[in-house]
Each structure stands twice: as structure tokens, then as C-alpha cells.
Design a protein around this motif. Structure first.
Motif, PDB file in Angstrom:
ATOM      1  N   ASP A 172      41.811  44.321  30.493  1.00  0.00           N
ATOM      2  CA  ASP A 172      41.300  45.172  31.567  1.00  0.00           C
ATOM      3  C   ASP A 172      40.248  44.365  32.334  1.00  0.00           C
ATOM      4  OD1 ASP A 172      41.252  47.940  32.691  1.00  0.00           O
ATOM      5  OD2 ASP A 172      39.119  47.719  32.251  1.00  0.00           O
ATOM      6  N   GLY A 173      40.097  44.662  33.610  1.00  0.00           N
ATOM      7  CA  GLY A 173      39.090  43.968  34.392  1.00  0.00           C
ATOM      8  C   GLY A 173      39.574  42.661  34.974  1.00  0.00           C
ATOM      9  N   TYR A 222      41.698  55.461  32.487  1.00  0.00           N
ATOM     10  CA  TYR A 222      42.243  56.101  33.683  1.00  0.00           C
ATOM     11  C   TYR A 222      43.744  56.328  33.498  1.00  0.00           C
ATOM     12  CZ  TYR A 222      37.891  54.302  35.773  1.00  0.00           C
ATOM     13  OH  TYR A 222      36.581  54.003  36.046  1.00  0.00           O
ATOM     14  N   THR A 223      44.338  57.002  34.457  1.00  0.00           N
ATOM     15  CA  THR A 223      45.792  57.187  34.484  1.00  0.00           C
ATOM     16  C   THR A 223      46.313  56.669  35.811  1.00  0.00           C
ATOM     17  OG1 THR A 223      45.457  59.462  35.290  1.00  0.00           O
ATOM     18  CG2 THR A 223      45.797  59.162  32.917  1.00  0.00           C
ATOM     19  N   PRO A 224      46.395  55.356  35.971  1.00  0.00           N
ATOM     20  CA  PRO A 224      46.871  54.790  37.236  1.00  0.00           C
ATOM     21  C   PRO A 224      48.365  55.019  37.419  1.00  0.00           C
ATOM     22  CG  PRO A 224      46.682  53.074  35.598  1.00  0.00           C
ATOM     23  CD  PRO A 224      46.128  54.333  34.962  1.00  0.00           C
ATOM     24  N   ASP A 225      48.839  54.802  38.626  1.00  0.00           N
ATOM     25  CA  ASP A 225      50.274  54.799  38.871  1.00  0.00           C
ATOM     26  C   ASP A 225      50.588  53.612  39.769  1.00  0.00           C
ATOM     27  OD1 ASP A 225      49.525  55.626  41.446  1.00  0.00           O
ATOM     28  OD2 ASP A 225      49.917  57.731  41.010  1.00  0.00           O
ATOM     29  N   GLY A 226      51.792  53.568  40.304  1.00  0.00           N
ATOM     30  CA  GLY A 226      52.218  52.392  41.049  1.00  0.00           C
ATOM     31  C   GLY A 226      51.583  52.206  42.397  1.00  0.00           C
ATOM     32  N   THR A 258      51.298  43.951  35.698  1.00  0.00           N
ATOM     33  CA  THR A 258      51.684  42.605  35.276  1.00  0.00           C
ATOM     34  C   THR A 258      51.256  41.575  36.312  1.00  0.00           C
ATOM     35  OG1 THR A 258      53.557  43.429  34.003  1.00  0.00           O
ATOM     36  CG2 THR A 258      53.627  41.116  34.655  1.00  0.00           C
ATOM     37  N   ARG A 259      51.480  41.863  37.586  1.00  0.00           N
ATOM     38  CA  ARG A 259      51.091  40.924  38.628  1.00  0.00           C
ATOM     39  C   ARG A 259      49.571  40.773  38.704  1.00  0.00           C
ATOM     40  NH1 ARG A 259      55.197  39.168  42.131  1.00  0.00           N
ATOM     41  NH2 ARG A 259      57.097  39.222  40.851  1.00  0.00           N
ATOM     42  N   LEU A 260      48.857  41.831  38.400  1.00  0.00           N
ATOM     43  CA  LEU A 260      47.393  41.748  38.407  1.00  0.00           C
ATOM     44  C   LEU A 260      46.862  40.990  37.194  1.00  0.00           C
ATOM     45  CD1 LEU A 260      46.384  45.337  39.585  1.00  0.00           C
ATOM     46  CD2 LEU A 260      46.062  43.197  40.844  1.00  0.00           C
ATOM     47  N   GLY A 261      47.691  40.849  36.172  1.00  0.00           N
ATOM     48  CA  GLY A 261      47.245  40.182  34.964  1.00  0.00           C
ATOM     49  C   GLY A 261      46.679  41.129  33.930  1.00  0.00           C
ATOM     50  N   SER A 305      35.903  41.272  47.006  1.00  0.00           N
ATOM     51  CA  SER A 305      36.294  40.713  45.708  1.00  0.00           C
ATOM     52  C   SER A 305      35.760  41.595  44.581  1.00  0.00           C
ATOM     53  CB  SER A 305      35.739  39.297  45.553  1.00  0.00           C
ATOM     54  OG  SER A 305      36.319  38.430  46.514  1.00  0.00           O
ATOM     55  N   GLY A 306      36.474  41.574  43.451  1.00  0.00           N
ATOM     56  CA  GLY A 306      36.041  42.374  42.318  1.00  0.00           C
ATOM     57  C   GLY A 306      37.033  42.325  41.185  1.00  0.00           C
ATOM     58  N   THR A 307      37.077  43.400  40.403  1.00  0.00           N
ATOM     59  CA  THR A 307      37.956  43.468  39.234  1.00  0.00           C
ATOM     60  C   THR A 307      38.703  44.801  39.220  1.00  0.00           C
ATOM     61  OG1 THR A 307      36.020  44.222  37.962  1.00  0.00           O
ATOM     62  CG2 THR A 307      36.638  41.894  37.768  1.00  0.00           C
ATOM     63  N   PHE A 308      39.917  44.754  38.688  1.00  0.00           N
ATOM     64  CA  PHE A 308      40.772  45.937  38.609  1.00  0.00           C
ATOM     65  C   PHE A 308      40.682  46.534  37.206  1.00  0.00           C
ATOM     66  CE2 PHE A 308      42.574  43.270  41.921  1.00  0.00           C
ATOM     67  CZ  PHE A 308      42.722  44.179  42.959  1.00  0.00           C
TER      68      PHE A 308
END
Length: 273
Positions: free
Chosen positions: A96-97, A14-18, A80-83, A6-9
Motif C-alpha cells: 500500500d502507498g 478502503y473499498t476502491p473500484d476500477g 497492478t499497474r500502480l504497483g 505527486s504523492g502515494t496511492f
């Protein structure tokens, strides 16, 4: 068995992608429960994840990108799905987070945890061993991205066959339903080799093949055609319908200055090199 962490995204800075973003575990000791090399943590104690079994269109690979529309749609869907909302390419994110959890078994050669990503709270104690079945898999964002036709299936050795088959089912349903980028996919139909600009602006192919083409075009020492280039740089892969172990070069066909993959992406299992 997988380890539930468990944690936070996180995406700010950063430069995330899909198919990749950063994650901070509530308990950093849980990273030690994964197989493979030790997980690399940055100064924020965050690890860059590699999402298991999927490959999103490249947003920046050695200065090149694939068509922006679906590269960004995959990322937007994931965030979006991560919130995590807000404009990734503009001001700071609204949230974020976001909380969630991952199921992972090991880290890969670049020391990134290879993970299935989930939103919300886990149903198990943090750090617990979990049996990942196909029902739970369907709740992962990996599966959902495939189901929407926003990422390619890209399998590596070690992924359990029942999970792979469920992911393949989602991929084929998306292709049949003409979801996402599938109506524009040129992986098996072929794309002209005359210019990488075509791959950047219009034609969509398996990102692994795109990355090889980018490096071929930039390699001053590359001799011969693209197929010979691949032969000189073995990329071991198992072709599932025939259960034959071969190399990517043997599954690439070049005719009249065009290149295509002769096997469906979901029929391939690559060796982690």
C-alpha cells in the motif's frame, strides 16, 4: 492546464473500484490549486479520487453490483499497474502507498479531485501547471483501462475535445478488438427489464444506466415506466454527432420490456449536475 500533484496511492482500509481510489499528496497545499469546491481530506489527509472520463462496472451501488468478473478485472488492472499488489478481497496488501502522480484541474461536487492517474515520478516540479497532450494521455491509467476494454467512457463538460477524441479512439479500438467486456456489452443492444438479477449476473451495460435502473427499481414513488422515471429526473447530455443538447431519457428506448441506449457511450457528454 492541469496541476501535477505527486504523492502515494492507498487502498488499505478502503473499498476502491476500477475508477476510484485514495491518494495522499506530498504537499497538501497543492489541493488548493484546483478549481471547484475544496478537496475533502480524511483524517489520514487522503483524498478520494474520481478518475476522469471513465466509469468502471459497479461493485456496490446501493446494495447492487454488476458482473463481478470485469468489475474486479478493472480494479486488479489499476492496482497492478500502480504497483499495489496482493489480494484486495483478502489479507493486507503487499504494498500500500505506491508512489505516483495525478494531473487534475478541479474537484467535483462531492469534493473529489477529478484526475488522470500516472505511475512513477512526474517530469515536472510538484504543483506545476502542465499541458496534457494526447501523447502524455496515453500513459495515464485512465487511457489504459479504456484501451483494455475494462471501463466505459463517460465524459463530462470541461474535458478538452482533443483528449476526449483520443479516449474515444482507445474505446473504439477495444470494442473492435473485442477486448474486455465489449463482447458482452448490452448497452445498445438492449437488456430485459424483468429483473435486476440479470444485470448483476450476466448483462453488462453502461454503469450510469445501471445506477438509474437500480434507483428506479427501489423507488416506491416511481410512477410509469423507466423512461418516464428518467424524464422526471433530468440528466442533461450533449449528443456529439448531432451537437444536440438533450436528456438521457430521450436517448433511452424501451421495447417489449427491454431497455437500451440509442447512442454510443462515447458520443455523449454529460452535464455535471
Amino acid at each position: 492546464m492541469f496541476i501535477a500533484i505527486s504523492g502515494t496511492f492507498h487502498v488499505d482500509g478502503y473499498t476502491p473500484d476500477g475508477d476510484s481510489l485514495h491518494f495522499q499528496a506530498h504537499n497538501a497545499a497543492n489541493w488548493q490549486k484546483l478549481g471547484g469546491p475544496a478537496v475533502r481530506l480524511n483524517q489520514r489527509q487522503q483524498a478520494q479520487l474520481r478518475l476522469e472520463a471513465i466509469d468502471a462496472l459497479e461493485m456496490n451501488f446501493e446494495g447492487r453490483h454488476q458482473p463481478w468478473k470485469y468489475a474486479r478485472e478493472a480494479l486488479d488492472f489499476l492496482l497492478t499497474r500502480l504497483g499495489i499488489r496482493g489480494n484486495l478481497f483478502g489479507p493486507a496488501h503487499a504494498r500500500d502507498g505506491a508512489a505516483g502522480y495525478i494531473l487534475a484541474r478541479q474537484a467535483e461536487k462531492y469534493r473529489r479531485p477529478v484526475a488522470f492517474v500516472f505511475t512513477g515520478g512526474a517530469n515536472w516540479p510538484d504543483g506545476e501547471k502542465v499541458f496534457l497532450d494526447t501523447s502524455l494521455l496515453q500513459h495515464s491509467l485512465n487511457h489504459q483501462l479504456l484501451r483494455e476494454g475494462l471501463v466505459y467512457p463517460t465524459y463530462y463538460e470541461g474535458l478538452y475535445p482533443d483528449l476526449r477524441e483520443e479516449l474515444t479512439r482507445a474505446c473504439r479500438e477495444a470494442r473492435k478488438g473485442k477486448k474486455g467486456f465489449w463482447p458482452q456489452d448490452c448497452t445498445n443492444s438492449g437488456v430485459a427489464l424483468d429483473s435486476l438479477d440479470r444485470l448483476t449476473a450476466k448483462c453488462i451495460i453502461l454503469p450510469k444506466l445501471f445506477r438509474r435502473l437500480v434507483r428506479f427499481s427501489k423507488d416506491p414513488g416511481a410512477a410509469g415506466d423507466f423512461q418516464e422515471y428518467l424524464q422526471d429526473r433530468p440528466d442533461p447530455v450533449t449528443h456529439l454527432p448531432t451537437n444536440r443538447v438533450t436528456n438521457l431519457a430521450a436517448l433511452v428506448e424501451i421495447q417489449e420490456a427491454s431497455v437500451r441506449l440509442t447512442a454510443a457511450p462515447e458520443d455523449l457528454v454529460f452535464e455535471e449536475t
